[in-house]
Design an enzyme around this catalytic site. Structure first.
Site, mmCIF file in Angstrom:
data_model
loop_
_atom_site.group_PDB
_atom_site.id
_atom_site.type_symbol
_atom_site.label_atom_id
_atom_site.label_comp_id
_atom_site.label_asym_id
_atom_site.label_seq_id
_atom_site.Cartn_x
_atom_site.Cartn_y
_atom_site.Cartn_z
ATOM 1 N N SER A 134 15.001 63.255 0.857
ATOM 2 C CA SER A 134 16.030 64.335 1.308
ATOM 3 C C SER A 134 15.608 65.791 1.625
ATOM 4 C CB SER A 134 17.281 64.280 0.544
ATOM 5 O OG SER A 134 18.456 64.572 1.249
ATOM 6 N N ASP A 260 22.096 56.147 8.138
ATOM 7 C CA ASP A 260 22.234 57.194 7.202
ATOM 8 C C ASP A 260 23.343 58.179 7.584
ATOM 9 O OD1 ASP A 260 21.830 59.538 5.665
ATOM 10 O OD2 ASP A 260 19.668 59.712 5.677
ATOM 11 N N HIS A 286 21.682 56.786 2.688
ATOM 12 C CA HIS A 286 20.709 57.696 2.355
ATOM 13 C C HIS A 286 20.077 57.669 1.073
ATOM 14 C CE1 HIS A 286 19.757 62.030 2.863
ATOM 15 N NE2 HIS A 286 19.943 62.173 1.550
#
Length: 327
Positions: A134, A260, A286
């Site tokens: 991320s 995502d 995600h």
């Protein structure tokens, strides 16, 4: 390596939330080190010590993540099973203790990545791999692209669910069900910022922070001005990894699910340098990528990351040796 999405876990939101909150994380025994930075601050790094001579894998966590995040524990456990070493450096303020400087961390924090990786390279003489998840994945890609050939002291890299286009990701997190994620982040970010304001009175506008209801407003008050950006628009543009994908020379896997919720597939870059593999499975959420029968496992993602590192090592082993110069 195809991602086999479980039939019993449909949709990007479930595939994001369920693995992070409902699947048991493997136990990991960490050894913590505290490093002091040149600006009078510190970072805490959690190590898993493997067998001498085996590779070291560095994992940069996501926004408000830590070595306890499901993906960190999953990868570190997989490294331990191989006898490899691993380390999760914590971004400023994410190790359970407030940092000391008038700053935090951000998606374009290439300087922090550079300091940590060079220090690890100096003390580890073997194979060195880097992964980022991320926010940490975006920051790692920024460092790879900005450094170019100068990043080749690491052997391979992987970025998972990186917000490659921060503006489009910010828009996605500012409406509908996605506001759940935004509220979750702000619930931990705002108290940290209020504590920082007690350390440094006048550092930012307290009322503006408390009024922030999305990441655009938060970044405008905190992230951008504290880290050298003009405003949120400037930060989201300049820190986005999509701008530097063509400048990366280290073998790098970019893994993003098209469903995502943090960055919808329509916004994923379609080209990069020849050193970069863009892998965009339709499912996964995600940093989710749950696998197997109910209640599921979180071991697919670590195996995909390590599979990429193995493939790079194998390809190099097959490369012909450089010819010797004639005497």
């Amino acid at each position: 390596m195809h991602y086999p999405s479980p039939i019993w876990l449909p949709g990007g939101h479930l595939q994001t939330i369920y693995p992070a909150t409902c699947i048991a994380k493997p136990p990991v025994a960490y050894r913590r080190e505290r490093w002091h930075s040149a600006d009078g601050d510190f970072v805490d790094l959690d190590f898993v010590d493997g067998q001498p001579g085996r590779p070291l894998v560095v994992l940069f966590h996501g926004l408000e993540g830590s070595s306890n995040s499901h993906y960190a524990r999953g990868l570190m456990a997989a490294l331990g099973a191989r006898g490899w070493s691993g380390v999760v450096p914590h971004f400023r303020g994410c190790s359970g203790e407030a940092n000391l400087a008038p700053r935090f961390y951000h998606s374009g924090d290439a300087g922090e990545i550079d300091w940590i990786l060079r220090a690890l390279r100096a003390r580890h003489q073997g194979v060195l791999y880097a992964a980022g998840v991320s926010l940490g994945g975006n920051a790692l890609l920024r460092w790879l692209g900005e450094s170019g050939h100068g990043a080749e002291f690491i052997d391979a890299a992987c970025a998972v669910s990186a917000p490659l286009d921060l503006a489009r990701g910010g828009e996605a997190l500012s409406s509908g069900f996605n506001l759940l994620y935004t509220r979750m982040f702000l619930q931990t970010l705002k108290p940290k910022c209020l504590a920082k304001l007690e350390q440094f009175p006048g550092l930012f506008d307290r009322a503006a922070l408390l009024a922030a209801r999305d990441l655009y407003a938060f970044d405008n008050v905190i992230t951008a001005p504290l880290h050298g950006y003009r405003d949120t628009d400037d930060y989201w543009h300049r820190a986005s990894a999509r701008h530097v994908l063509h400048d990366i020379t280290v073998p790098t896997l970019v893994l993003n699910a098209r469903n995502d919720p943090f960055l919808p597939g329509i916004h994923l870059p379609t080209s990069a340098s020849s050193a970069v593999t863009l892998e965009y499975p339709e499912q996964g959420g995600h940093v989710g990528f749950a696998a197997g029968r109910f209640p599921g496992r979180i071991d697919w993602l670590p195996q995909r990351i390590l599979g990429h590192f193995d493939a790079v090592a194998n390809s190099r082993a097959l490369e012909p040796a450089e010819p010797c110069d004639a005497a």
